[in-house]
Design an enzyme around this catalytic site. Structure first.
Site, PDB file in Angstrom:
ATOM      1  N   CYS A   2     -60.367  24.484 -25.952  1.00  0.00           N
ATOM      2  CA  CYS A   2     -60.419  23.098 -26.014  1.00  0.00           C
ATOM      3  C   CYS A   2     -59.761  22.761 -27.425  1.00  0.00           C
ATOM      4  CB  CYS A   2     -62.122  22.803 -26.021  1.00  0.00           C
ATOM      5  SG  CYS A   2     -62.675  23.509 -24.550  1.00  0.00           S
ATOM      6  N   ARG A  27     -52.251  24.699 -26.386  1.00  0.00           N
ATOM      7  CA  ARG A  27     -53.549  25.475 -25.881  1.00  0.00           C
ATOM      8  C   ARG A  27     -54.084  25.747 -24.557  1.00  0.00           C
ATOM      9  NH1 ARG A  27     -56.543  26.091 -31.171  1.00  0.00           N
ATOM     10  NH2 ARG A  27     -58.316  26.407 -29.930  1.00  0.00           N
ATOM     11  N   TRP A  75     -60.654  22.823 -21.558  1.00  0.00           N
ATOM     12  CA  TRP A  75     -60.307  23.912 -20.855  1.00  0.00           C
ATOM     13  C   TRP A  75     -61.812  24.267 -20.022  1.00  0.00           C
ATOM     14  CZ3 TRP A  75     -55.886  27.189 -19.871  1.00  0.00           C
ATOM     15  CH2 TRP A  75     -56.165  28.449 -19.417  1.00  0.00           C
ATOM     16  N   ASN A  99     -66.119  22.047 -29.204  1.00  0.00           N
ATOM     17  CA  ASN A  99     -65.586  23.355 -29.006  1.00  0.00           C
ATOM     18  C   ASN A  99     -66.556  24.379 -29.191  1.00  0.00           C
ATOM     19  OD1 ASN A  99     -63.311  21.827 -28.443  1.00  0.00           O
ATOM     20  ND2 ASN A  99     -62.017  22.718 -30.189  1.00  0.00           N
ATOM     21  N   GLY A 100     -66.654  25.554 -28.438  1.00  0.00           N
ATOM     22  CA  GLY A 100     -67.534  26.576 -28.619  1.00  0.00           C
ATOM     23  C   GLY A 100     -68.389  26.596 -27.417  1.00  0.00           C
ATOM     24  N   GLU A 478     -52.101  50.976 -19.324  1.00  0.00           N
ATOM     25  CA  GLU A 478     -51.852  49.485 -19.787  1.00  0.00           C
ATOM     26  C   GLU A 478     -51.379  49.658 -21.068  1.00  0.00           C
ATOM     27  OE1 GLU A 478     -51.949  46.724 -19.077  1.00  0.00           O
ATOM     28  OE2 GLU A 478     -52.438  45.626 -20.858  1.00  0.00           O
ATOM     29  N   LYS A 482     -47.871  47.912 -22.347  1.00  0.00           N
ATOM     30  CA  LYS A 482     -47.666  46.758 -23.363  1.00  0.00           C
ATOM     31  C   LYS A 482     -46.499  47.202 -24.332  1.00  0.00           C
ATOM     32  CE  LYS A 482     -49.316  44.398 -22.250  1.00  0.00           C
ATOM     33  NZ  LYS A 482     -50.333  44.048 -21.402  1.00  0.00           N
ATOM     34  N   GLU A 485     -43.128  46.630 -22.558  1.00  0.00           N
ATOM     35  CA  GLU A 485     -42.600  45.321 -22.548  1.00  0.00           C
ATOM     36  C   GLU A 485     -42.201  44.769 -23.749  1.00  0.00           C
ATOM     37  OE1 GLU A 485     -46.734  43.758 -21.075  1.00  0.00           O
ATOM     38  OE2 GLU A 485     -45.629  42.781 -19.705  1.00  0.00           O
ATOM     39  N   HIS A 501     -48.944  69.437 -14.437  1.00  0.00           N
ATOM     40  CA  HIS A 501     -48.351  69.668 -13.280  1.00  0.00           C
ATOM     41  C   HIS A 501     -46.911  69.002 -13.070  1.00  0.00           C
ATOM     42  CE1 HIS A 501     -51.989  70.989 -11.639  1.00  0.00           C
ATOM     43  NE2 HIS A 501     -52.708  69.935 -12.329  1.00  0.00           N
ATOM     44  N   LYS A 597     -43.973  34.806 -17.857  1.00  0.00           N
ATOM     45  CA  LYS A 597     -45.445  34.468 -18.094  1.00  0.00           C
ATOM     46  C   LYS A 597     -46.158  34.649 -16.586  1.00  0.00           C
ATOM     47  CE  LYS A 597     -49.351  34.794 -20.497  1.00  0.00           C
ATOM     48  NZ  LYS A 597     -49.615  36.283 -20.697  1.00  0.00           N
TER      49      LYS A 597
HETATM   50  C1  F6R Z   1     -48.033  42.269 -18.542  1.00  0.00           C
HETATM   51  C2  F6R Z   1     -48.377  41.320 -17.751  1.00  0.00           C
HETATM   52  C3  F6R Z   1     -47.933  41.313 -16.364  1.00  0.00           C
HETATM   53  C4  F6R Z   1     -49.079  40.707 -15.486  1.00  0.00           C
HETATM   54  C5  F6R Z   1     -48.277  40.614 -13.947  1.00  0.00           C
HETATM   55  C6  F6R Z   1     -49.509  39.567 -12.913  1.00  0.00           C
HETATM   56  O1  F6R Z   1     -48.401  42.102 -19.891  1.00  0.00           O
HETATM   57  O2  F6R Z   1     -48.570  40.013 -17.991  1.00  0.00           O
HETATM   58  O3  F6R Z   1     -48.061  42.675 -15.918  1.00  0.00           O
HETATM   59  O4  F6R Z   1     -50.059  41.025 -15.373  1.00  0.00           O
HETATM   60  O5  F6R Z   1     -47.251  39.920 -14.067  1.00  0.00           O
HETATM   61  O6  F6R Z   1     -49.796  38.601 -13.438  1.00  0.00           O
HETATM   62  P1  F6R Z   1     -50.983  37.736 -13.106  1.00  0.00           P
HETATM   63  O7  F6R Z   1     -52.308  38.420 -13.876  1.00  0.00           O
HETATM   64  O8  F6R Z   1     -50.783  36.276 -13.841  1.00  0.00           O
HETATM   65  O9  F6R Z   1     -51.271  37.766 -11.779  1.00  0.00           O
END
Ligand code: F6R
Length: 602
Positions: A2, A27, A75, A99-100, A478, A482, A485, A501, A597
C-alpha cells in the site's frame, strides 16, 4: 504494497494526490482512492484496478482553495480488492488511510459493533476512523480523540486522518510502517516514501515509530510518549529511482530486508496462539482428500518441495511435487481424492496455469498459493491463499519464496488440525516457532558486512555445490538457483548424502561448497558429508549455529530452536551471499540477463 499520500495547502489537491499515487505505482496495488475536504465539503473517490480508473472517476472534479487531502493505493491483504475495501475509509464525517496491520482490530471492531457501529469493509483500517469518531462524539477534541485512538492501536501502522470536525487539519501517526512529512514553505505533504514528494517539497522529516501529531496553519505539531517534541528536517534527495529503492542499492536487497516485516502480514489473523485459521478454506474443504499434489516452477517449486516434507511429517498426508512443465506432458494418473495445489508468485506462469487446467479437467479440487490476487492462477483455482508479500520487483525471487513457504507451513498445520493428525503439543510448538520467524529474518549489519567480506573468495572457481538434508535440500536448491540467476556462476543444489554417489569426483580447492548445517536436523549426518568434501580439499563455507572447525568460511546463525526457524535464517544468508557475489561481479542484480519476472510462455 500500500501507499499513502497527503497534502494540506491552497493548491489543486486532486492532481497532487493522483500524481503522488502514480509515483507509488511501482509498489503494486489493486485499488486506489482519495478524499478531500475543502471548506466544510467532503469529497471522496475510489476505484478498483489501475489509477486510470480513478482518474476517469474524478475527471469532472477539481478542488478549489485551501483544503486537506489524503490518498491511498491498496494491495489487498484483508479482504478482496473491491471499492468498499479501498481506502480512504469513511466514518460519519471523517476519513482515514492506513498502511500496515492493526493486530487487535478484531477486538476493536467487536467493541465498536457492540456500541452500534456498522462496518462497511472487511479491512482492519476501518476501525481507526470509527474509534476516532466514537471518542470525538464522547466530547474529546479532535486531537485528543485521535491521540486516544492511536493509543488503542496495536501492530504496525502509518495513518492519516481528516475530519469535518477539524477541516483545516491532518492528523498523522506512525509505528512500524514508513511515513514522512515534506515541507514547501507553509504547504505540507505526507507520503509513505520519498517518491511522491520529490519535486514538490524541499525539506523532509522521516517520522520515527511512536510519533504522532497534526498539521494546521502550515505548522506540524509532533508528539511521542514524552509529549510534544522539536524535530529537524533535512533536504530531500531528488533521485526518484533511488527513492523507490528506499535507500537500498537494489530492489532485491530491499526485498531481502523486507522479509521480516512481510512475514508478519502473511501470518496476520491466520496464526493464532493455539490454532491456524484459514478463512479462505471452507470447513469441509479437506473432506475426502487423502493426498496432495503440488505443481510449480523455479523458486515456487522449491517451496513446494519444502512443503512436501512438512505435509508428510506433520500432517501425515501423502504429498508429491512436480515441476509444472514436466507434469503437463507425462500423462499423469490423477485421482479425485487428491488436492491439486499450485504455487506461483506472479499467478501468471503459463506452465503452472496449464497444469492447473489439466487437473481441473480431471475433476480435482484445486488450491493456489499466490502473491497476486485476481491473477489467472487465482481465478482458475477453486480457492486461493494469498502470500501477502507485496509486489516483488527483483527478478530473483526472495520474499515471495519466504512467504510461500510460510503459507505452506501454515497449511500443513491446518491440515493436521482438521484431520486430527497433529497433537495439541506439537501444534503449539510449531506455532511458537512460526511466531519466532520474523526475528530470524532480520538482516543485521554484522551479517551483511560478513557476507560482503566473505563473497570476494567466491568469484571464480569451477562451481558451487549448495548441500543440505531434508528441508535444507530444497533450500540448497533455492540457494543455488539464486546464485545462478544473478551471478551467472554455475551452482547446483544437492542432497548432502548424495554427493558421495558421483559429484564428489568434482571436489578440489576450486569447488565451493555452501553447507547448510542446522543444529536441529541431522547435524551429525551432514557434518560427516561435509568432512568427506573437506578431506578432498573442497573449499567449504559452512552456515550453522554450531562452530565447525573444517570450514574455510563460517557464518554462524543465531537461532537453533526449530528446523523451520533455522531454515528461514539460512535462507537469508544464501540470498545475501548471492547478492554480494553478483554486486562484486558487476552484474545487474535486479534484472539479470535472459530472465523475466513473469514467464507467460511455455
Ligand atoms: C527465481 C524465480 C523463478 C520463478 C518461476 C515461477 O528467482 O523467480 O524461478 O519462481 O519462474 O514463477 P511464479 O512463482 O511466478 O510462478
Amino acid at each position: 504494497m500500500c501507499g499513502i499520500v497527503g497534502y494540506i495547502g491552497p493548491k489543486e489537491k486532486k492532481e497532487i494526490l493522483l500524481d503522488g499515487l502514480q509515483e507509488l505505482e511501482y509498489r503494486g496495488y489493486d485499488s486506489a482512492g482519495i478524499a478531500i475536504i475543502e471548506g466544510k465539503k467532503l469529497h471522496d473517490f475510489k476505484a478498483v484496478g489501475k489509477l486510470k480508473n480513478l482518474r476517469e472517476k474524478t475527471k469532472n472534479y477539481t478542488s478549489e482553495g485551501f483544503g486537506v487531502s489524503i490518498g491511498h493505493t491498496r494491495w489487498a491483504t484483508h479482504g478482496k480488492p473491491t471499492e468498499l475495501n479501498a481506502h480512504p475509509h469513511l466514518g460519519a464525517y471523517s476519513y482515514v488511510v492506513h498502511n500496515g496491520i492493526i493486530e487487535n482490530y478484531q477486538e476493536l471492531k467487536k467493541e465498536l459493533q457492540q456500541g452500534g457501529v456498522t462496518f462497511l469493509s472487511q479491512t482492519d483500517t476501518e476501525t481507526i476512523v470509527h474509534l476516532f469518531e466514537k471518542y470525538h462524539n464522547e466530547g474529546l477534541t479532535p486531537f485528543e480523540a485521535f491521540k486516544k485512538t492511536v493509543n488503542r492501536l496495536e501492530g504496525a501502522y502509518a495513518t492519516l486522518l481528516i475530519t469535518e470536525a477539524a477541516p483545516d487539519t491532518i492528523f498523522f501517526a506512525k509505528n512500524g510502517s514508513p511515513m514522512l512529512i515534506g515541507f514547501d514553505g507553509e504547504e505540507v505533504y505526507f507520503a509513505s516514501s520519498d517518491t511522491p514528494i520529490i519535486g514538490k517539497a524541499n525539506e523532509v522529516y522521516y517520522l520515527e515509530d511512536g510519533e504522532y501529531g497534526y498539521v494546521q496553519n502550515g505548522k506540524v505539531h509532533l508528539f511521542d510518549s514524552h509529549g510534544e517534541k522539536v524535530f529537524h528536517t533535512q533536504p530531500l534527495i531528488a533521485d526518484k529511482a533511488m527513492a523507490q529503492k528506499e535507500g537500498y542499492r537494489f530492489f532485491m536487497e530491499k526485498e531481502i530486508y523486507e522479509q521480516s516485516r512481510v512475514m508478519g502480514e502473511t501470518m496476520m489473523g491466520r496464526v493464532l496462539e493455539e490454532e491456524i485459521v484459514l478463512d479462505e478454506l471452507d470447513a469441509d474443504f479437506f473432506e475426502g482428500i487423502n493426498a496432495i499434489k503440488i505443481c510449480a516452477c523455479g523458486t515456487s517449486y522449491h517451496s513446494a518441495l519444502t512443503a512436501a516434507y512438512l505435509f508428510e511429517r506433520l500432517a501425515k498426508i501423502r504429498c508429491d511435487v512436480e515441476i509444472a512443465s514436466e507434469f503437463r506432458y507425462k500423462e499423469p494418473l490423477l485421482t479425485q481424492d487428491t488436492l491439486f495445489v499450485t504455487i506461483s508468485q506472479s499467478g501468471e506462469t503459463a506452465d503452472t496455469l496449464e497444469a492447473l487446467k489439466m487437473a481441473k479437467r480431471a475433476g480435482l479440487k484445486s488450491l493456489s498459493v499466490c502473491n497476486v490476487d485476481n491473477s489467472s492462477i487465482v481465478r482458475e483455482s477453486d480457492t486461493a491463499i494469498l502470500t501477502r508479500a507485496g509486489i516483488e520487483k527483483g527478478v530473483a525471487s526472495t520474499k515471495a519464496f519466504a512467504t510461500q513457504t510460510m503459507v505452506l507451513w501454515m497449511l500443513t498445520l491446518y491440515v493436521g488440525q482438521v484431520k486430527g493428525t497433529l497433537s495439541k503439543e506439537v501444534l503449539k510448538s510449531e506455532i511458537d516457532a512460526m511466531l519466532h520467524t520474523p526475528k530470524a529474518l532480520i538482516v543485521t549489519d554484522e551479517l551483511h558486512a560478513k557476507l560482503h567480506r566473505l563473497s570476494k573468495r567466491y568469484l571464480h572457481g569451477h562451481g558451487f555445490f549448495f548441500i543440505g538434508r531434508d528441508i535444507f535440500y530444497p533450500l540448497a536448491l533455492e540457494g543455488a538457483l539464486k546464485l545462478k540467476e544473478i551471478s551467472y556462476l554455475h551452482a547446483e543444489g544437492y542432497p548432502a548424502g548424495e554427493m558421495k554417489h558421483g559429484p564428489i569426483a568434482l571436489a578440489d580447492a576450486e569447488l565451493f561448497t555452501i553447507a547448510l548445517m542446522p543444529k536441529t536436523m541431522h547435524y551429525d549426518k551432514i557434518k560427516s558429508n561435509v568432512e568427506e568434501l573437506s578431506a578432498r580439499d573442497a573449499t567449504i563455507c559452512a552456515i550453522s549455529p554450531l562452530p565447525f572447525e573444517l570450514a574455510d568460511d563460517f557464518v554462524q546463525t543465531q537461532y537453533s530452536s526449530h528446523p523451520m526457524v533455522e531454515f528461514f535464517e539460512m535462507m537469508v544468508v544464501t540470498q545475501l551471499l548471492a547478492l554480494e557475489i553478483s554486486v562484486r561481479l558487476g552484474n545487474d542484480v535486479d534484472m539479470p540477463r535472459n530472465l523475466a519476472k513473469s514467464v507467460t510462455v511455455e
